[in-house]
Design a protein around this motif. Structure first.
Motif, PDB file in Angstrom:
ATOM      1  N   SER A   1       1.072  -1.419   0.120  1.00 14.40           N
ATOM      2  CA  SER A   1      -0.174   0.044   0.264  1.00 14.40           C
ATOM      3  C   SER A   1       0.710   1.174  -0.034  1.00 14.40           C
ATOM      4  O   SER A   1       0.084   2.216  -0.386  1.00 14.40           O
ATOM      5  CB  SER A   1      -0.673  -0.292   1.386  1.00 14.40           C
ATOM      6  OG  SER A   1      -0.046   0.408   2.490  1.00 14.40           O
ATOM      7  N   GLU A   2       2.480   1.035   1.129  1.00  8.01           N
ATOM      8  CA  GLU A   2       2.660   2.551   0.279  1.00  8.01           C
ATOM      9  C   GLU A   2       3.827   2.125  -0.767  1.00  8.01           C
ATOM     10  O   GLU A   2       4.276   3.661  -1.385  1.00  8.01           O
ATOM     11  CB  GLU A   2       4.203   2.500   1.860  1.00  8.01           C
ATOM     12  CG  GLU A   2       2.744   1.539   2.865  1.00  8.01           C
ATOM     13  CD  GLU A   2       3.776   2.114   4.333  1.00  8.01           C
ATOM     14  OE1 GLU A   2       5.154   1.498   4.009  1.00  8.01           O
ATOM     15  OE2 GLU A   2       3.568   1.843   5.546  1.00  8.01           O
ATOM     16  N   ALA A   3       4.149   1.130  -1.334  1.00  8.39           N
ATOM     17  CA  ALA A   3       4.237   1.535  -2.455  1.00  8.39           C
ATOM     18  C   ALA A   3       4.206   1.555  -4.331  1.00  8.39           C
ATOM     19  O   ALA A   3       3.992   1.062  -4.879  1.00  8.39           O
ATOM     20  CB  ALA A   3       5.104   0.118  -2.798  1.00  8.39           C
ATOM     21  N   GLU A   4       3.714   2.947  -4.264  1.00 14.69           N
ATOM     22  CA  GLU A   4       2.710   3.661  -5.382  1.00 14.69           C
ATOM     23  C   GLU A   4       2.990   3.658  -6.499  1.00 14.69           C
ATOM     24  O   GLU A   4       4.783   4.519  -6.032  1.00 14.69           O
ATOM     25  CB  GLU A   4       1.977   4.573  -4.520  1.00 14.69           C
ATOM     26  CG  GLU A   4       0.743   4.313  -3.653  1.00 14.69           C
ATOM     27  CD  GLU A   4      -0.229   6.025  -3.727  1.00 14.69           C
ATOM     28  OE1 GLU A   4      -0.027   6.369  -4.155  1.00 14.69           O
ATOM     29  OE2 GLU A   4      -0.765   5.376  -2.805  1.00 14.69           O
ATOM     30  N   GLY A   5       3.206   3.158  -7.241  1.00 17.14           N
ATOM     31  CA  GLY A   5       4.119   3.145  -8.549  1.00 17.14           C
ATOM     32  C   GLY A   5       4.881   3.103  -8.552  1.00 17.14           C
ATOM     33  O   GLY A   5       6.155   2.628  -9.598  1.00 17.14           O
TER      34      GLY A   5
END
Length: 809
Positions: free
Chosen positions: A136-140
């Motif tokens: 969820s924290e690793a957008e992109g």
């Protein structure tokens, strides 16, 4: 020296251990304090390549041998590095690199048909959990697909050696993540057909089948039953094909049978029999084999004779289980009509192979009888002919009967029938020749097996491991043959079993081939779980503890053990330290202690008990330089508090190293402490008084205080007090002290140690002779026993009895 890669691999592997055990620390280098050990007497800590001098004649010398580095599987270093950083609570590597390493490792394992060992499964759990929780924290950034995480689920279906707790945790975690993702798609309104296309599940209910397989293999069959009920009831009616249901319930039944849960097995069978499975051949196999393998005679007969649905025949495996059961339990008469009915039922080729084995195992038929049965098979069905598989089964039956001669007869029959030996046949041959301890025959079969091997599978690895262990176990191992076999397996990139590696290392150590030991460990132990590494490690520990092996060889073994197995249990390290003390090498013993003190993992460092052990060893086998090293470590160790036992150990060690003045300082610290002295303290301080000039004055003061406090005095303390008086030449006083024992005041009389300690402590041969005359007159029986059991030797202090005075802290 080993390459930096090798060293890093082993450090990472040990960093990667379970957070709940002692393997989660860093591996540090040897403590600097260890360098204080005497270079005169201490062997080199490891096998070191010393720089050579360049001379004209050196041109013709062979180049130094290079050590082999470990074969690190693609991606495995990423898993190791992540775990080491996680243990250190450091920032993990970049997400893209972690995902790439995970994929490489999983694909390599699946592609080669290998399983995960317990440590690899644990590392996969830790890495996957991090990657999934941080999505969820690793957008992109890159994310793991269904196929990516499913690779780990597939690998859990292949059982490892040893415990499989991590495999079960991995299967649960991955399946839970797949379910979560599918539910998320449903919540978004995606239709079921699109979901199935998105998840890429290649087999209907495939993910759940993998979970079910893991649970039933690894001791969670009751949970599997519950999960199967819930899963099946949650499916729409159009997704409940009966065949799939039967297959899954059979998986649960097999799991319950494997775990030996009889009551649950019967309960699940009764619940599923009328509505789901019925008594089909697969159920018949599970139930019959469960009781047959346990030699439960009546239950085996009941389940075997229970009619199978649609009058189908039992599976060949079921018949073979019953054949072995009948052979073990002398149930020949019961089985015979069943086998005759099978012969008359137009059996398949696989069932005929069982019939032939029954003839050998139960009916005790020979080769000619079996040939007649071959003819009977052809009469029943001309299309059926015995083949290589048939002969291999018969050879195996002869092996099971422990009849190598019969196995040879069946092997000859194979040649008569012009059936060329296969790899499987050579494996059988090698097995029974090894069982018969036929070294030359095994060597010949091994050569044929090498020529026949097709490099497509590793079916021969178990017997080749057995062959290597056999070669290592002979009274005079053929080292060249052993090296040739290991070289052949190395070319195949085969990983040897831990027991084989242990046997090889012990043989190489016996032949002073330390390079081959290092190569063997480098090539194989990197693939082992911590449990498998323990097998090899324990073999090294036992080797080092063997007093019949030379000190030089066991020190080489210890140096290798320390480098390759930094996770060695502290209890084992203490045993090794004691073993070197027993070899009268206190310098080596304290070097081992120094390695413990310098270990990066706090759980491996010495405790107060370990310090006491080291000091007691120095008390028996003194070495002043080693004592200073240990004492300095104790001063710098903030985790250990000085107590009476440690002061006793220091007092004992310094006295033994001929420094009674320093020893007496520790006595003063004991008397000023809140804990105060123990009886062991009193025995040691009296010995210090014996060694100290004018120490008899201190001994009298201490004895007077004991008398005022009305303490019960153990015999070893009284003997030491007599020694303290005698050590300063007080002949008449010590004779009076010994005479007081006759009064019975202390509960014991004069013993051999009382007279022996006093005699040894007296200075000058004149006093010794006077004491001997007195002792012969007053205590003739005790003195005679002392003289008969202990030899006397000449020293600079006069004659001395060879007594073992063992002080404990």
């Amino acid at each position: 020296m080993r390459s930096q890669l090798t060293r890093n691999v082993y450090r990472r592997l040990l960093r990667a251990g379970h957070a709940s055990n002692a393997y989660n620390g860093l591996i540090r280098s040897c403590p600097a304090a260890c360098s204080s050990v005497s270079p005169r007497s201490t062997p080199p800590d490891s096998i070191i390549h010393r720089p050579s001098r360049r001379t004209f004649f050196g041109v013709f010398k062979k180049p130094p041998r290079t050590l082999k580095g470990p074969r690190i599987e693609p991606g495995y270093d990423v898993l190791l590095e992540f775990r080491s950083l996680e243990v250190e609570n450091a920032r993990p590597p970049e997400r893209a690199g972690l995902i790439q390493g995970y994929k490489l490792f999983m694909k390599q394992r699946l592609g080669r048909g290998r399983n995960l060992n317990t440590t690899q499964a644990f590392l996969t759990v830790r890495l996957l959990r991090h990657l999934l929780e941080s999505e969820s924290e690793a957008e992109g950034e890159e994310h793991l697909s269904f196929e990516d995480i499913r690779m780990a689920l597939e690998l859990t279906a292949k059982p490892p050696r040893g415990k499989a707790d991590n495999h079960l945790e991995l299967a649960r975690m991955v399946y839970k993540e797949i379910e979560r993702r599918i539910q998320h798609l449903r919540d978004m309104g995606v239709d079921e057909e699109t979901i199935r296309a998105t998840t890429g599940e290649r087999k209907q209910h495939g993910d759940f089948r993998f979970l079910l397989s893991a649970m039933t293999q690894y001791g969670a069959s009751l949970e599997a039953e519950k999960r199967l009920e819930e899963y099946w009831n949650s499916l729409p009616s159009d997704q409940r094909p009966p065949g799939v249901a039967n297959e899954m319930w059979l998986t649960v039944l097999r799991g319950l049978a494997k775990e030996g849960l009889e009551d649950e097995l019967l309960r699940v069978y009764k619940k599923s029999e009328p509505s789901r499975i019925g008594y089909v051949s697969a159920t018949h196999e599970i139930m019959t084999s469960f009781y047959a393998s346990r030699d439960r005679v009546e239950e085996t007969k009941y389940w075997f004779e229970l009619p199978i649905r649609a009058n189908n025949l039992p599976y060949p495996n079921t018949y073979m289980e019953v054949v072995r059961f009948a052979a073990r339990n002398n149930e020949h008469e019961w089985l015979q009509p069943h086998m005759e009915n099978l012969i008359n039922s137009k059996p398949s080729k696989a069932l005929w192979d069982v019939i032939f084995q029954w003839a050998v195992l139960v009916m005790d038929m020979g080769v000619e009888d079996v040939k007649d049965m071959f003819d009977a098979m052809s009469r029943h069905d001309p299309k059926l002919v015995p083949d290589g598989t048939t002969l291999d089964y018969l050879i195996q039956a002869a092996i099971d009967k422990k009849n190598p001669y019969l196995a040879e007869r069946f092997l000859s029959l194979r040649s008569e029938m012009l059936i060329r030996p296969s790899v499987a046949n050579y494996i059988l041959q090698l097995n029974y020749r090894l069982d018969a301890k036929d070294a030359s025959g095994a060597a010949a079969v091994y050569s044929n097996l090498q020529l026949a091997h097709d490099n497509e599978n590793d079916n021969d690895l178990p017997v080749l491991n057995k062959y290597l262990r056999f070669l290592c176990s002979t009274p005079k191992p053929d080292i060249e043959r052993i090296l040739n076999v290991t070289a052949d397996l190395e070319q195949r990139h085969a990983t040897l079993e831990p027991e084989t590696v242990a046997s090889l290392c012990l043989v190489f150590l016996a032949f002073d081939k330390q390079y081959d030991v290092i190569d063997t460990l480098s090539l194989h132990t990197v693939f082992y779980s911590l449990e498998e590494r323990a097998t090899v490690r324990n073999a090294f520990v036992s080797y080092i503890l063997n007093p019949k092996i030379s000190t030089a060889r066991v020190w080489d073994a210890y140096s290798i053990l320390r480098q390759f197995f930094p996770e060695t249990d502290p209890k084992d390290r203490v045993k090794l330290m004691d073993a070197f003390f027993a070899r009268k090498r206190p310098d080596m013993a304290c070097y081992i202690f120094g390695h413990m003190r310098g270990h990066g993992n706090p759980a491996q460092r010495p405790t107060a008990d370990t310090y006491v052990k080291a000091l007691e060893g120095l008390g028996r086998y003194p070495d002043a330089q080693s004592l200073r090293m240990v004492h300095n470590m104790l001063k710098m160790d903030t985790t250990v508090q000085l107590d009476t036992r440690l002061h006793n150990g220091l007092m004992l060690a310094y006295a033994s190293c001929e420094d009674p003045d320093t020893a007496m300082e520790f006595w003063r610290e004991i008397t000023n402490s809140a804990e105060g002295p123990s009886y062991n303290s009193l025995a040691i301080v009296f010995w210090v008084c014996e060694l100290t000039p004018f120490g008899d004055k201190t001994a009298r003061d201490i004895w007077a205080k004991i008398q005022r406090m009305d303490l019960d005095v153990p015999k070893n303390v009284y003997d030491a007090y007599c020694g303290a008086l005698a050590g300063n030449g007080n002949l008449e006083e010590v004779q009076g002290a010994i005479a007081r024992l006759d009064s019975g005041e202390y509960g014991y009389g004069v013993g051999e140690m009382t007279l022996g300690v006093t005699y040894n402590a007296l200075p000058g041969q004149y006093r010794k002779d006077e004491f001997e005359k007195w002792a012969r007159d007053e205590y003739s029986d005790v003195w005679q026993k002392l003289v008969s059991r202990n030899t006397r030797k000449e020293t600079i202090k006069g004659k001395m009895f060879d007594l073992e005075r063992r002080f404990e802290a």
